[in-house]
Enzyme design. Structure first.
Site, PDB file in Angstrom:
ATOM      1  N   HIS A 100      47.451  40.104  42.214  1.00 32.75           N
ATOM      2  CA  HIS A 100      46.495  39.656  43.231  1.00 32.75           C
ATOM      3  C   HIS A 100      45.109  40.243  43.091  1.00 32.75           C
ATOM      4  CE1 HIS A 100      49.275  37.591  46.056  1.00 32.75           C
ATOM      5  NE2 HIS A 100      50.163  38.418  45.543  1.00 32.75           N
TER       6      HIS A 100
ATOM      7  N   LYS B 106      36.371  38.607  56.761  1.00 30.17           N
ATOM      8  CA  LYS B 106      37.270  39.073  55.705  1.00 30.17           C
ATOM      9  C   LYS B 106      37.212  40.596  55.727  1.00 30.17           C
ATOM     10  CE  LYS B 106      34.655  36.658  52.728  1.00 30.17           C
ATOM     11  NZ  LYS B 106      35.670  35.881  52.029  1.00 30.17           N
ATOM     12  N   ARG B 107      38.083  41.263  54.962  1.00 26.50           N
ATOM     13  CA  ARG B 107      37.978  42.707  54.895  1.00 26.50           C
ATOM     14  C   ARG B 107      36.605  43.118  54.393  1.00 26.50           C
ATOM     15  NH1 ARG B 107      42.586  46.014  55.942  1.00 26.50           N
ATOM     16  NH2 ARG B 107      41.240  47.679  55.196  1.00 26.50           N
TER      17      ARG B 107
ATOM     18  N   LYS C 243      32.823  41.989  48.145  1.00 26.48           N
ATOM     19  CA  LYS C 243      32.716  40.773  48.967  1.00 26.48           C
ATOM     20  C   LYS C 243      31.284  40.555  49.476  1.00 26.48           C
ATOM     21  CE  LYS C 243      37.565  41.152  50.489  1.00 26.48           C
ATOM     22  NZ  LYS C 243      38.253  39.909  50.101  1.00 26.48           N
TER      23      LYS C 243
ATOM     24  N   THR D 206      41.434  33.114  50.583  1.00 23.73           N
ATOM     25  CA  THR D 206      42.168  32.076  51.308  1.00 23.73           C
ATOM     26  C   THR D 206      41.426  31.694  52.591  1.00 23.73           C
ATOM     27  OG1 THR D 206      43.535  33.883  52.146  1.00 23.73           O
ATOM     28  CG2 THR D 206      44.492  32.498  50.441  1.00 23.73           C
TER      29      THR D 206
ATOM     30  N   LYS E 146      40.647  28.017  54.719  1.00 25.45           N
ATOM     31  CA  LYS E 146      40.789  27.789  56.167  1.00 25.45           C
ATOM     32  C   LYS E 146      39.505  27.190  56.731  1.00 25.45           C
ATOM     33  CE  LYS E 146      43.962  31.612  56.026  1.00 25.45           C
ATOM     34  NZ  LYS E 146      44.082  33.076  56.034  1.00 25.45           N
TER      35      LYS E 146
HETATM   36  C1  26V Z   1      46.189  46.880  47.366  1.00 23.17           C
HETATM   37  C2  26V Z   1      46.451  48.170  47.651  1.00 23.17           C
HETATM   38  C3  26V Z   1      46.249  49.149  46.603  1.00 23.17           C
HETATM   39  C4  26V Z   1      47.046  50.371  46.839  1.00 23.17           C
HETATM   40  C5  26V Z   1      46.876  50.879  48.236  1.00 23.17           C
HETATM   41  C6  26V Z   1      47.204  49.881  49.288  1.00 23.17           C
HETATM   42  C7  26V Z   1      46.886  48.502  48.920  1.00 23.17           C
HETATM   43  C8  26V Z   1      47.048  47.530  49.865  1.00 23.17           C
HETATM   44  C9  26V Z   1      46.789  46.243  49.569  1.00 23.17           C
HETATM   45  C10 26V Z   1      46.363  45.920  48.323  1.00 23.17           C
HETATM   46  C11 26V Z   1      46.165  44.514  48.070  1.00 23.17           C
HETATM   47  C12 26V Z   1      45.048  44.223  47.206  1.00 23.17           C
HETATM   48  C13 26V Z   1      45.232  42.922  46.654  1.00 23.17           C
HETATM   49  C14 26V Z   1      44.820  41.797  47.575  1.00 23.17           C
HETATM   50  O1  26V Z   1      44.918  41.801  48.785  1.00 23.17           O
HETATM   51  N1  26V Z   1      44.369  40.792  46.939  1.00 23.17           N
HETATM   52  C15 26V Z   1      43.950  39.593  47.610  1.00 23.17           C
HETATM   53  O2  26V Z   1      45.029  38.676  47.522  1.00 23.17           O
HETATM   54  C16 26V Z   1      44.727  37.443  48.130  1.00 23.17           C
HETATM   55  C17 26V Z   1      45.983  36.612  48.071  1.00 23.17           C
HETATM   56  O3  26V Z   1      46.320  36.334  46.746  1.00 23.17           O
HETATM   57  C18 26V Z   1      43.561  36.794  47.418  1.00 23.17           C
HETATM   58  O4  26V Z   1      43.253  35.592  48.065  1.00 23.17           O
HETATM   59  C19 26V Z   1      42.349  37.712  47.446  1.00 23.17           C
HETATM   60  O5  26V Z   1      41.309  37.166  46.664  1.00 23.17           O
HETATM   61  C20 26V Z   1      42.727  39.066  46.882  1.00 23.17           C
HETATM   62  O6  26V Z   1      41.668  40.006  47.036  1.00 23.17           O
END
Ligand code: 26V
Length: 820
Positions: free
Chosen positions: A358, A546-547, A552, A654, A658
Site C-alpha cells: 500500500h 485526508k491524513r 499529501k 480513495t 468518493k
Molecule cells: C503504515 C504504518 C507503518 C508502520 C506503523 C503504523 C502504520 C500504520 C499504517 C500504515 C499504512 C500505510 C499505508 C497506507 O495507508 N497506504 C494507503 O493505502 C490506501 C489504500 O490502498 C491508498 O489509497 C493510499 O494511497 C495509501 O497511502
C-alpha cells in the site's frame, strides 16, 4: 425474522421490549442513547437469523474462504449502514416517525468505530461490504482495540488528542465467541530435541502467553441474505482465576501475563505511513495473526483429513506487511504441529498467502530489529532465518546472483528483518493498489523481486462502496440517479454511465446543482455547529480531507490560500469567485511538522476569516476530528476535490473516488488513482497540474533542484514565504513557522522541499485559476460535475473485489437462500 418479512408493528414491538428489558424504562423515559441501543439490538435480531443461515450455508457447501488479515478496519457507524443494506430503512424510519423520534439523531448516538488510521483501514471496510454483497465467503480478521484512532480537538489552533472510548457503552452489534479462544505464546526459548525418527522437535519453553478471544461483528450484504463476519480478537490473561494459589515466582509471572493481555489490545497505533520499531506493535501483529491462523487450521482440520487441501479452501490475505507473520506462523503450525517437512509446508504456505503493498514511502516499510524479533518470537525467528537462508540459496543457484549482491535482496540484512521482502517471497500474489503504483513497484522499489517473480505481481486499482458513500451519505443524489436510470447502480456502479444522457439537459443540470447546494448547506450547518464559523454555501466548496502528511501537500494548499489573500489585499478589485477552503486531517501525535501545518492552517484561517475588508471572498475552515461519520457529510458537499500529492507518492487514494462519485471535480496531480480517474472522466473535466511521477523520480535521482531559484524569481512565492517568518499570521510568536520556511528552502540536513511544493506551485496556481474561471459558467460546471458522477463506475469496490476474487483468491460466489 428476516429482512424480507419485517413489519413496522413487529419492529416497534422489538424496540419497546428492548428498552424495557435493557433499561427498565418506557420509550418516553429513555435517553437517545438508550433508544439507539434498543434499535440496534432490534436490528441485530434480524441480522442474527441470517448470520446463522449464512454460516450453515458455508458449513454445507464448504467453499474456499478468504481471511482478510488487517491491523485496521475503519468501519464507521454500523446502524444506518446495516438497515440500508438490509433494505429495512423505510420500515425503521416509519416506526421512528410514528414514535416521534428523529432517526438521524438516533444514528448520531452511535460511536464511530475508528479502528484504523486512514486509507488502508477504510479500504478493508469497503472490501468487507463488497464481499458480503457479492456473496463471497469471507472473514475480516483484526484486533478489538480498546481505543481506536484518537479523537482530535483543536485547542488554540493546535491538535490535541483525546482517547476514543468507543466501547464505553458496549457494542450492541458484537458477539463474544468464548468457545473459539486460542493461546498465543511470546518470549521464552526454544529447545531442540532429536526424535527417534531423526527429526528435530522444537519445544517452546518459559514463554508468557495470552488467551485470544474473538468478538464477531456482522457484515450485512446489500439486498441478499449474506451476513459475513468481522472477527476482532481480544486478549485475556490465562488462568487469572487461580492467581492466589500461585507461589511467589508464578505469581509474578501471572501478573506479567495479566499485564501483557491488557496492554496488547489497548490502543491502535496512530501512525500512518511511518514505521517505528515498537515492541508492542510487533506483539499486536503476532497476537492476532497467530490467533487467526491457529483457529482457521483448527476449523479446516475438523472438515478435512488431508492438510494438502489447505490452499483449495483457505486464502490468507495480508493487508500491507503488518500481518505478514501469517507466513512464518503458518509454517510453524505445519512443521511443528502437523509434522510436515519443510518443502511440503513451504509449498502449502506459498499457495495460501497473498500480499498487498500500500505504499512506496520508504519510512513506512517495516523492518524489525533481529534482536527484538528473536527475543519476542524465538521460534518464528528460527523459521524466518530458514526462509532467508533458502531464499539466498535459491538466488545463487537459480539466478546466479553473486554472493556480494545478495545483500540487496536478503530478507535479513543489517540486523533487520525486511517484512516486505518476506511477504513477497512467501506469497503467490503481490499486488499494488493502482496502475501507476504497481508500475513503480515493478520498475523501481521492488524491481529486483519483479525480475525474480514476474508472475506474482499484479495490479488491483482500489475502489469504494457506493452503498455507504452515495446511497447512505447522499440520499438526494441517490434518488435523482435512481429516478433516471433505475436502481441497478447500487450493485453495478458502471450503470452510472447512463447519466450521460442527462448532462446536457438544463433542467437536470439545475436539479443536480440544487442537490449539491442542499448538501453544501448541510455541511455549512455542521461547520457552524462544530467550528462556529459561518460559511457561504454559495461559495465554491474546495475540500482537502485526508491524513496530514507532507507528501499529501496540505501545505501547498494553504500557501496558495495565503497567496490569494495577498492578491485580495493588494488589488481591491481582485476578481475571484468566493471560495471556502475546507481542511480535515489528523496528524500522527508524534509527527511534529504535520502538527505545525495544522497550526498554520488554523492561524491563516483566524486572520482571513476575521478580515472584513475582503468581503468574505475567502473562508478557511479546519474541520475537527475528520472521521468516517463526518466524511459522510463532507464528500457530498464538495465542488472541488483536492488530490495534490507529489506525483509517485500516493499509492492510490480513495477519497478522490468518493468525491468523484458525489459530483466533485478533481484538482490533482497525475498520481495514484487520479490517473485512472482522469482517464475515465476526461482531462477536460478535471484540473490537472504538476510534475509527472517520472519527473519527480528523475529529480530525486539527480538532486538537481534548488528551491532558492524559485524563491528568487517569483515574487508571489517570496512574499508568502516571508509571511511565514515575519509574524504576519503569528504576531506573538513570529518564529513559530520558521521551521516550515527552512524546510522548504534549506532542508536542515535533508534535501530542501523534498515534496516539490515550490516546484509545483505555479502550475497549481494556474490550475486553481482555471477552476475559478470554469465555475463562473454554471452550465459548464454542472455538466462537469455530472460527468464525474457518471464516469465513476470503475471505482466501486465491487469491481475491485470481483478482480481479487477471480484473479487472486479463486473464490466462488456462495449465495445464501433462506426461502427453502
Ligand atoms: C503504515 C504504518 C507503518 C508502520 C506503523 C503504523 C502504520 C500504520 C499504517 C500504515 C499504512 C500505510 C499505508 C497506507 O495507508 N497506504 C494507503 O493505502 C490506501 C489504500 O490502498 C491508498 O489509497 C493510499 O494511497 C495509501 O497511502
Amino acid at each position: 425474522m428476516t429482512r424480507w418479512d419485517l413489519t413496522a408493528e413487529e419492529f416497534k414491538e422489538a424496540v419497546l421490549e428492548n428498552i424495557k428489558n435493557q433499561f427498565r424504562r418506557t420509550i418516553d423515559q429513555a435517553t437517545k442513547e438508550q433508544i439507539f441501543q434498543a434499535v440496534a439490538l432490534a436490528v441485530k435480531d434480524i441480522i442474527v437469523d441470517e448470520w446463522i443461515e449464512t454460516h450453515k450455508t458455508y458449513e454445507t457447501k464448504d467453499p474456499k474462504t478468504v481471511y482478510y488479515l488487517s491491523m485496521e478496519f475503519l468501519m464507521g457507524r454500523a446502524l444506518g449502514n446495516s438497515i440500508l443494506n438490509l433494505r429495512v430503512y423505510d420500515v425503521v424510519k416509519e416506526v421512528m416517525d410514528a414514535l416521534d423520534i428523529d432517526l438521524n439523531i438516533i444514528e448520531d448516538q452511535e460511536p464511530d468505530p475508528g479502528l484504523g488510521n486512514g486509507g488502508l483501514g477504510r479500504l478493508a471496510a469497503c472490501f468487507l461490504d463488497s464481499l458480503a454483497t457479492l456473496d463471497y465467503p469471507a472473514y475480516g480478521c483484526g484486533i478489538r482495540y480498546r481505543y481506536g484512532i484518537f479523537e482530535q480537538q483543536i485547542v488554540d489552533g493546535y491538535q490535541v488528542e483525546r482517547p476514543d472510548e468507543w466501547l464505553k457503552n458496549g457494542n450492541p452489534f458484537e458477539i463474544k465467541r468464548e468457545e473459539y479462544g486460542v493461546e498465543v505464546k511470546f518470549l521464552g526459548s526454544v529447545r531442540v530435541v532429536k526424535e527417534p525418527n531423526g527429526r528435530d522437535k522444537f519445544i517452546h519453553e518459559n514463554y508468557q502467553s495470552v488467551r485470544a478471544v474473538p468478538y464477531d461483528i456482522p457484515i450485512v450484504g446489500y439486498n441478499n441474505y449474506t451476513v459475513n463476519t468481522l472477527r476482532l480478537w481480544d486478549a485475556e490473561a490465562i488462568r487469572k482465576f487461580d492467581l492466589e494459589s500461585f507461589d511467589r515466582g508464578e505469581y509474578h509471572k501471572a501478573v506479567e501475563q495479566e499485564n501483557l493481555a491488557k496492554t496488547i489490545v489497548e490502543v491502535l497505533y496512530p501512525n500512518d505511513n511511518h514505521y517505528q520499531g515498537k515492541e508492542l506493535r510487533l506483539k499486536q501483529q503476532y497476537f492476532f495473526v497467530s490467533a487467526t491462523v491457529q483457529q482457521v487450521l483448527r476449523k479446516f482440520k475438523q472438515k478435512h483429513t488431508h492438510i494438502g487441501l489447505l490452499p483449495e479452501k483457505v486464502v490468507f490475505h495480508i493487508n500491507d506487511t503488518h500481518p505478514s507473520l501469517a507466513i512464518p506462523e503458518l509454517m510453524r503450525l505445519l512443521l511443528d504441529e502437523e509434522g510436515l517437512e519443510w518443502d511440503e509446508a513451504w509449498a502449502l504456505t506459498t499457495k495460501t498467502c497473498a500480499y498487498t503493498n500500500h505504499t512506496i514511502m520508504s519510512e513506512a516499510l517495516e523492518k524489525w530489529p533481529v534482536e527484538l524479533f528473536s527475543r519476542l518470537l524465538p521460534r518464528i525467528y528460527m523459521i524466518v532465518e530458514e526462509i532467508n537462508r533458502r531464499f539466498n540459496h535459491f538466488l545463487i543457484k537459480d539466478y546466479m546472483v553473486k554472493k556480494e549482491h545478495l545483500h540487496r535482496m536478503a530478507i535479513i540484512a543489517d540486523g533487520d528483518i525486511r517484512m516486505a521482502y518476506m511477504s513477497i517471497v512467501g506469497s503467490y500474489s503481490v499486488n499494488g493498489v493502482a496502475r501507476l503504483h504497481t508500475e513503480i513497484i515493478k520498475q523501481e522499489v521492488l524491481k529486483d523481486f519483479y525480475q525474480v517473480y514476474p508472475n506474482k505481481f499484479n495490479s488491483k486499482t482500489n475502489g469504494i462502496t457506493q452503498r455507504r458513500f452515495l446511497l447512505l451519505a447522499n440520499p438526494a443524489l441517490a434518488t435523482f440517479i435512481t429516478e433516471r436510470i433505475g436502481s441497478g447502480w447500487v450493485t453495478d456502479l458502471p450503470q452510472l454511465k447512463g447519466l450521460e444522457t442527462y448532462v446536457d439537459r438544463e433542467e437536470d443540470q439545475k436539479l443536480f446543482m440544487a442537490i449539491k447546494q442542499h448538501n453544501k448547506e448541510r455541511l455549512a450547518d455542521y461547520i457552524k455547529e462544530h467550528e462556529g464559523i459561518n460559511v457561504d454555501p454559495h461559495s465554491i466548496f474546495d475540500i482537502q480531507v485526508k491524513r496530514l502528511h507532507e507528501y499529501k501537500r496540505q501545505l501547498m494548499n494553504i500557501l496558495h490560500v495565503m497567496y490569494l489573500y495577498n492578491q485580495l489585499k493588494e488589488h481591491s478589485d481582485y476578481d475571484m469567485v468566493p471560495r471556502t477552503f475546507i481542511f480535515g486531517a489528523k496528524a500522527a501525535p508524534g509527527y511534529r511538522r504535520a502538527k505545525l501545518i495544522i497550526k498554520l492552517i488554523n492561524s491563516v484561517a483566524d486572520v482571513i476569516n476575521n478580515d472584513p475588508n475582503i468581503h468574505h471572498k475567502i473562508k478557511v475552515v479546519f474541520i475537527e476530528n475528520y472521521c468516517v461519520s463526518n466524511a459522510q457529510i463532507i464528500f457530498s458537499a464538495a465542488d472541488v476535490s483536492e488530490q495534490i500529492s507529489t506525483a509517485s507518492k500516493e499509492a492510490s487514494g480513495t477519497g478522490n473516488m468518493k468525491f468523484m462519485l458525489n459530483g466533485a471535480v478533481t484538482l490533482g496531480t497525475m498520481d495514484g488513482a487520479n490517473i485512472e480517474i482522469v482517464e475515465e472522466v476526461g482531462e477536460e473535466n478535471s484540473f490537472i497540474f504538476g510534475m509527472s511521477s517520472q519527473e519527480v523520480i528523475r529529480f530525486q535521482h539527480t538532486g538537481a533542484y534548488n528551491p532558492w531559484d524559485i524563491y528568487n524569481k517569483n515574487k508571489d512565492i517570496r512574499k508568502v514565504l516571508i509571511q511565514l517568518i515575519n509574524g504576519y499570521y503569528m504576531p506573538d510568536d513570529p518564529d513559530l513557522f520558521r521551521e516550515i520556511y527552512d524546510a522548504l528552502l534549506d532542508g536542515e540536513g535533508q534535501p530542501p522541499d523534498p515534496y516539490y511544493i515550490l516546484k509545483d506551485f505555479e502550475s497549481y496556481k494556474e490550475a486553481q485559476k482555471k477552476v475559478d474561471e470554469a465555475y463562473r459558467d454554471k452550465k459548464r460546471w454542472a455538466k462537469m460535475a455530472m460527468l464525474n458522477t457518471a464516469n465513476s463506475g470503475k471505482f466501486s469496490s465491487d469491481r475491485t473485489i470481483e478482480q481479487y476474487a477471480t484473479e487472486i483468491w479463486g473464490l466462488q460466489k456462495t449465495p445464501v437462500d433462506i426461502r427453502k
